[in-house]
Structure formats: structure tokens, C-alpha cells
Design a protein around this motif. Structure first.
Motif, PDB file in Angstrom:
ATOM      1  N   ASP A  98      48.279  41.955  42.284  1.00 49.22           N
ATOM      2  CA  ASP A  98      47.924  42.238  43.669  1.00 49.22           C
ATOM      3  C   ASP A  98      46.420  42.139  43.879  1.00 49.22           C
ATOM      4  O   ASP A  98      45.957  41.782  44.962  1.00 49.22           O
ATOM      5  CB  ASP A  98      48.388  43.649  44.062  1.00 49.22           C
ATOM      6  N   LEU A  99      45.665  42.475  42.858  1.00 48.27           N
ATOM      7  CA  LEU A  99      44.210  42.539  42.978  1.00 48.27           C
ATOM      8  C   LEU A  99      43.579  42.181  41.645  1.00 48.27           C
ATOM      9  O   LEU A  99      44.031  42.639  40.591  1.00 48.27           O
ATOM     10  CB  LEU A  99      43.777  43.959  43.394  1.00 48.27           C
ATOM     11  N   ILE A 100      42.558  41.371  41.713  1.00 42.04           N
ATOM     12  CA  ILE A 100      41.702  41.107  40.563  1.00 42.04           C
ATOM     13  C   ILE A 100      40.271  41.429  40.966  1.00 42.04           C
ATOM     14  O   ILE A 100      39.809  41.012  42.032  1.00 42.04           O
ATOM     15  CB  ILE A 100      41.787  39.645  40.089  1.00 42.04           C
ATOM     16  N   VAL A 101      39.572  42.193  40.122  1.00 44.12           N
ATOM     17  CA  VAL A 101      38.164  42.496  40.354  1.00 44.12           C
ATOM     18  C   VAL A 101      37.362  41.942  39.184  1.00 44.12           C
ATOM     19  O   VAL A 101      37.528  42.399  38.044  1.00 44.12           O
ATOM     20  CB  VAL A 101      37.914  44.006  40.504  1.00 44.12           C
ATOM     21  N   ILE A 128      42.603  44.300  31.489  1.00 43.70           N
ATOM     22  CA  ILE A 128      41.153  44.435  31.565  1.00 43.70           C
ATOM     23  C   ILE A 128      40.488  43.077  31.340  1.00 43.70           C
ATOM     24  O   ILE A 128      39.293  42.935  31.390  1.00 43.70           O
ATOM     25  CB  ILE A 128      40.647  45.472  30.534  1.00 43.70           C
ATOM     26  N   ASP A 129      41.288  42.062  31.066  1.00 46.12           N
ATOM     27  CA  ASP A 129      40.753  40.712  30.830  1.00 46.12           C
ATOM     28  C   ASP A 129      41.738  39.701  31.407  1.00 46.12           C
ATOM     29  O   ASP A 129      42.316  38.888  30.684  1.00 46.12           O
ATOM     30  CB  ASP A 129      40.535  40.480  29.334  1.00 46.12           C
ATOM     31  N   SER A 130      41.934  39.770  32.719  1.00 40.71           N
ATOM     32  CA  SER A 130      42.969  38.971  33.348  1.00 40.71           C
ATOM     33  C   SER A 130      42.499  37.544  33.633  1.00 40.71           C
ATOM     34  O   SER A 130      41.368  37.314  34.052  1.00 40.71           O
ATOM     35  CB  SER A 130      43.417  39.623  34.659  1.00 40.71           C
ATOM     36  N   ARG A 131      43.407  36.610  33.397  1.00 40.12           N
ATOM     37  CA  ARG A 131      43.156  35.212  33.760  1.00 40.12           C
ATOM     38  C   ARG A 131      44.204  34.727  34.771  1.00 40.12           C
ATOM     39  O   ARG A 131      44.393  33.537  34.961  1.00 40.12           O
ATOM     40  CB  ARG A 131      43.157  34.334  32.508  1.00 40.12           C
ATOM     41  N   SER A 132      44.919  35.662  35.381  1.00 43.33           N
ATOM     42  CA  SER A 132      45.966  35.316  36.335  1.00 43.33           C
ATOM     43  C   SER A 132      45.384  35.165  37.733  1.00 43.33           C
ATOM     44  O   SER A 132      44.221  35.463  37.993  1.00 43.33           O
ATOM     45  CB  SER A 132      47.045  36.394  36.344  1.00 43.33           C
ATOM     46  N   SER A 133      46.245  34.738  38.639  1.00 44.86           N
ATOM     47  CA  SER A 133      45.889  34.702  40.054  1.00 44.86           C
ATOM     48  C   SER A 133      46.334  36.005  40.703  1.00 44.86           C
ATOM     49  O   SER A 133      47.110  36.762  40.135  1.00 44.86           O
ATOM     50  CB  SER A 133      46.565  33.514  40.730  1.00 44.86           C
ATOM     51  N   ALA A 134      45.827  36.260  41.910  1.00 47.40           N
ATOM     52  CA  ALA A 134      46.177  37.504  42.591  1.00 47.40           C
ATOM     53  C   ALA A 134      46.099  37.302  44.087  1.00 47.40           C
ATOM     54  O   ALA A 134      45.473  36.362  44.586  1.00 47.40           O
ATOM     55  CB  ALA A 134      45.233  38.622  42.169  1.00 47.40           C
ATOM     56  N   THR A 135      46.749  38.209  44.805  1.00 49.60           N
ATOM     57  CA  THR A 135      46.709  38.183  46.260  1.00 49.60           C
ATOM     58  C   THR A 135      45.286  38.355  46.772  1.00 49.60           C
ATOM     59  O   THR A 135      44.868  37.706  47.729  1.00 49.60           O
ATOM     60  CB  THR A 135      47.613  39.304  46.816  1.00 49.60           C
ATOM     61  N   GLU A 136      44.535  39.237  46.117  1.00 50.20           N
ATOM     62  CA  GLU A 136      43.147  39.489  46.494  1.00 50.20           C
ATOM     63  C   GLU A 136      42.277  39.382  45.264  1.00 50.20           C
ATOM     64  O   GLU A 136      42.585  39.970  44.223  1.00 50.20           O
ATOM     65  CB  GLU A 136      43.000  40.881  47.123  1.00 50.20           C
ATOM     66  N   VAL A 137      41.196  38.640  45.387  1.00 48.25           N
ATOM     67  CA  VAL A 137      40.240  38.500  44.283  1.00 48.25           C
ATOM     68  C   VAL A 137      38.867  38.930  44.790  1.00 48.25           C
ATOM     69  O   VAL A 137      38.395  38.455  45.825  1.00 48.25           O
ATOM     70  CB  VAL A 137      40.186  37.053  43.756  1.00 48.25           C
TER      71      VAL A 137
END
Length: 438
Positions: free
Chosen positions: A7-10, A36-45
Motif C-alpha cells: 500500500d505504501l513505500i517510503v 525494510i528493504d522493499s523492491r516492490s511497487s506500491a499504491t503510494e510511493v
């Protein structure tokens, strides 16, 4: 296991994780930190700027909301909006100053009922230990309060009377039986009764009316009873640094005691409080500069565990700003919206890190009340996140704060550190929820 759609990536070049500053990318799904080390896509970045740091939402375990009964002082809508603006995503509400006080299960239900539809952040509740409600402590515990507050002297409101020495011991025996937590306003009534009455506009007169010996004697009593009963205890709003050695000894002896202090004791000193400046009145009082520095040393040494606001607001008239009489004015300081900036402003000048502040105001406060799912940025924890600009400065204007009443000891004070964004469970629009112990 693969990371779910997020849903969210910061993206945070600077973030406080495990107490230290690192670069990381935090992924959130369904209100939970999942990586804590995401490489996915998200609804909000979200990409943080170079002057911003991602920190966990703060957990403030000492807040007087006052609703119902004294909602004109503060209510859940205004208090939680102010908290969220200040980077606080969880509060635990004190059992007094509201009417009815939270001293039985029925009163707890009333408090929850008025908070449920108004909270902008998550809200938990303390119960109260007062004369005559010994048989209500276990039912309140079973209903989910985080512990029990008591006074050893007049609380300031008649509907929440103090415990005598015998009643205190009985309450501690009962609370120890179910391994609950007793939190204590530790000032000795007899010592204060023997002190000069607080009248007039001189701050020194008010300070003399609440001597540090009153705190020291009350804390010694609590330590002794904890040793005898095995009850877990927490000392509220420590202002007397003279008590630190006995607290340190108690901890070394294995007594289950924790201690908090507050931003106003760390920011202000008695020498610089002007005549009639009743916005600085609180109990126990703000003491001398030397005492303040020893409180900072207590934090450095780990003797003091947490920093919380003791947000205790009132209407403007109750502060008696027109007369400046410290004897008549209500004692309490409102600081929910600015507590993080206030503590960071002072901590940074003494060589503390932002990780230290997060530990005192988020991780340790969460751990104190058993909310291990918050107060930190970690996989599996609630995605309560704050974007904090540690080098940005602002001047406090009491008229623009979100607290219900525009009275602030910090008015016109320049602070360093600004909250830019706050997410509750990964959302900037999510409403708060009501929490129960466990």
C-alpha cells in the motif's frame, strides 16, 4: 515468503531503525510494516528529502484528555489532532480530570464511548486506584486498562482522592496478584502540608511549596512497598533529581520500577520563570537548572526510562494569567503537539542522538505498556510512521496550536525539529482505534 503487493513505500535515505540511523525503504501492507528493504511497487510511493528522517510514531503514555466532564479543557478530537500533528500516534489517557473518573468498568465504558468516534490516533486507557475501589482493580484490568494511577496527596480534583499509606499497600498487594502495574504521582502529602502555602506571583514561592523532599520521601515509600509486595511500579513525572540514586539502587536490587520525566523538566529552569508566569505551573514543579542537568544525566545513565508529556491542559481563565497568582492557578502544561521538537531541541545540544529521543519517547514508552507492535520501525510492527525534519526551526505560537486552549509554556520559544507527515497504520487519513492491554 514473497512480499505482498504494498500500500505504501517510503524511501528514506535517513531512518531510525533499532536505535541507529540507516538508509532503508519501508514497505507497508494493510497497516503493517512488511519489509525494510522493499523492491516492490506500491499504491503510494514517498521519497524523503535529504533533510528528513523517518522515525516511528511516538507513544505518549501520560495524557489528560479530560473528556467527558471537562471537555472544555480538552477533548479527544482536539487532543488527538494535536498529538498526530506532533508525531504522536498512540496515547494512553489518564483516569482523572474527566467526569466520571476511570475508577470502575462502567466509567471506562463511558470514556471509550466518547473516544471511539473522535480519535485521530490510537488511544489506550489507565484505570485509577482510589479509596474504596479495591474490588474494581481486577475487573478494570480484565477490561483492558494498562495499569492504575494513584495519588499520595490531593490530586487537584475532589472526585479522584489520594490513597493513604495503608490503602496504597492494599492496592499494591491486589495489583501484584494479577501482575498489573501501578503508576504513582509521588509527592508526600505531609511534607507539602508542612511547606509554605503557594501564594502570590513569585515563582520561588510556588517552588518552595512543593519541595523536592516531598518527591524523595514518596518515591522511597513506593520503592519500599514494591520490595515488600512485588508490585510493578512506575514513577510519574520525576522532577527531583535527588531521587535518582535511590531509584538506581532499586533497579540494581531487582525491584520492578520504571521512571518517566517530562519535556518541561528538561527544557525549562526555575531561574528563568518570570513573576506571574503561571503558564509554567505544574506539579511537581519545574526546578533549578542544576537539577535539570541531572535529569538529563539520569536519561543518559538509563535510570530514567521514558519522556512523556503529562499533557494537562485547562481553560485560559484557570491559569489566572490576569493575576499571576501561583496559588490560585491550575497546575499543568499542555505540550502534545510540540513535545518531540521540545525534547529534540534540548537533547541535540547535549550530544544526544535522534535515536536516543526515539528510544525515550517511542520504544521505551511502548514497551512500558506492553505495546511491542509499535514505537519502532520493524517488520511485523504497526506502520505508525513520522517524517521529521531535525534541522528545521519554528517559533511556537500558542494561538495556532491544535490544543483546545491557547495556553502554552512554550509560547514564543524557538524549537528545532518539525513533523512533516504522520501515518497511522500506513495511512495519513486513518482514524485512531481504541486499544486494550495485551
Amino acid at each position: 515468503m514473497s512480499v505482498p503487493d504494498l500500500d505504501l513505500i517510503v524511501h528514506a535515505p535517513r531512518a531510525i531503525v533499532d536505535g541507529v540511523e540507516i538508509s532503508c525503504t519501508v514497505g507497508v501492507h494493510d497497516g503493517i510494516v512488511v519489509s525494510i528493504d522493499s523492491r516492490s511497487s506500491a499504491t503510494e510511493v514517498v521519497q524523503l528529502g535529504p533533510g528528513e528522517v523517518l522515525i516511528p510514531g511516538l507513544v505518549d503514555t501520560h495524557v489528560h484528555v479530560n473528556e467527558p466532564g471537562r471537555t472544555e479543557w480538552e477533548g479527544f478530537a482536539s487532543a488527538t489532532r494535536a498529538a498526530r500533528a506532533g508525531g504522536i500516534t498512540t496515547i494512553v489517557d489518564m483516569p482523572l480530570n474527566s467526569i466520571p473518573p476511570t475508577v470502575d468498568v462502567d466509567a471506562l465504558a463511558v470514556k471509550r464511548g466518547v473516544a471511539a468516534e473522535q480519535a485521530s490516533v490510537d488511544v489506550g486507557f489507565w484505570g485509577g486506584a482510589v479509596p474504596g475501589n479495591l474490588d474494581q482493580l481486577r475487573p478494570l484490568h480484565d477490561a483492558g486498562v494498562f495499569g492504575f494511577k494513584c495519588f499520595l496527596l490531593h490530586s487537584g480534583v475532589d472526585e479522584f482522592p489520594p490513597l493513604s499509606a495503608a490503602e496504597l499497600e492494599k492496592a499494591m498487594i491486589e495489583i501484584a496478584a494479577f501482575d498489573g502495574l501501578l503508576i504513582v504521582h509521588a509527592e508526600d502529602a505531609a511534607t507539602i502540608d508542612a511547606a509554605p502555602a503557594p501564594t502570590g506571583s513569585a515563582y520561588s514561592g510556588f517552588l518552595n511549596s512543593r519541595p523536592r523532599s516531598a518527591e524523595n520521601r514518596a518515591i522511597a515509600q513506593v520503592i519500599d512497598l514494591s520490595r515488600r509486595t512485588g508490585c510493578r511500579v512506575h514513577i510519574l513525572h520525576l522532577s527531583s533529581a535527588e531521587a535518582l540514586p535511590m531509584i538506581a539502587t532499586a533497579k540494581r536490587d531487582g525491584i520492578r520500577i520504571t521512571v518517566e520525566t517530562c519535556p518541561h523538566y528538561l527544557c525549562f529552569d526555575a531561574e528563568h520563570i518570570s513573576s506571574g508566569a503561571t503558564q509554567f505551573k505544574c506539579c511537581p514543579p519545574i526546578r533549578e537548572a542544576g537539577n535539570r542537568e541531572l535529569l538529563w544525566q539520569g536519561l543518559a545513565d538509563g535510570v530514567i526510562d521514558t519522556v512523556v508529556t503529562d499533557h494537562s491542559p485547562c481553560t485560559v481563565d484557570l491559569k489566572q494569567l490576569d493575576t499571576g497568582d501561583f496559588g490560585d492557578a491550575w497546575g499543568g502544561i499542555a505540550s502534545l503537539q510540540i513535545s518531540l521538537a521540545a525534547v529534540w531541541s534540548e537533547a541535540r545540544t547535549r550530544g544526544f542522538s535522534l535515536g536516543d529521543v526515539v528510544r525515550w519517547m517511542a520504544t521505551n514508552t511502548a514497551d512500558q505498556v506492553g505495546l511491542a507492535d509499535r514505537g519502532r520501525i520493524a517488520v511485523g510492527c504497526t506502520a505508525d510512521l513520522v517524517v521529521f525534519a531535525p534541522d528545521a526551526s519554528f517559533t511556537v505560537d500558542a494561538q495556532t496550536l491544535l490544543h483546545k486552549n491557547p495556553v502554552s509554556a512554550y509560547d514564543d520559544r524557538t524549537l528545532t525539529g518539525m513533523v512533516r507527515r504522520t501515518w497511522v497504520r500506513g495511512s495519513e487519513s486513518e482514524r485512531g482505534r481504541l486499544l486494550t492491554r495485551g
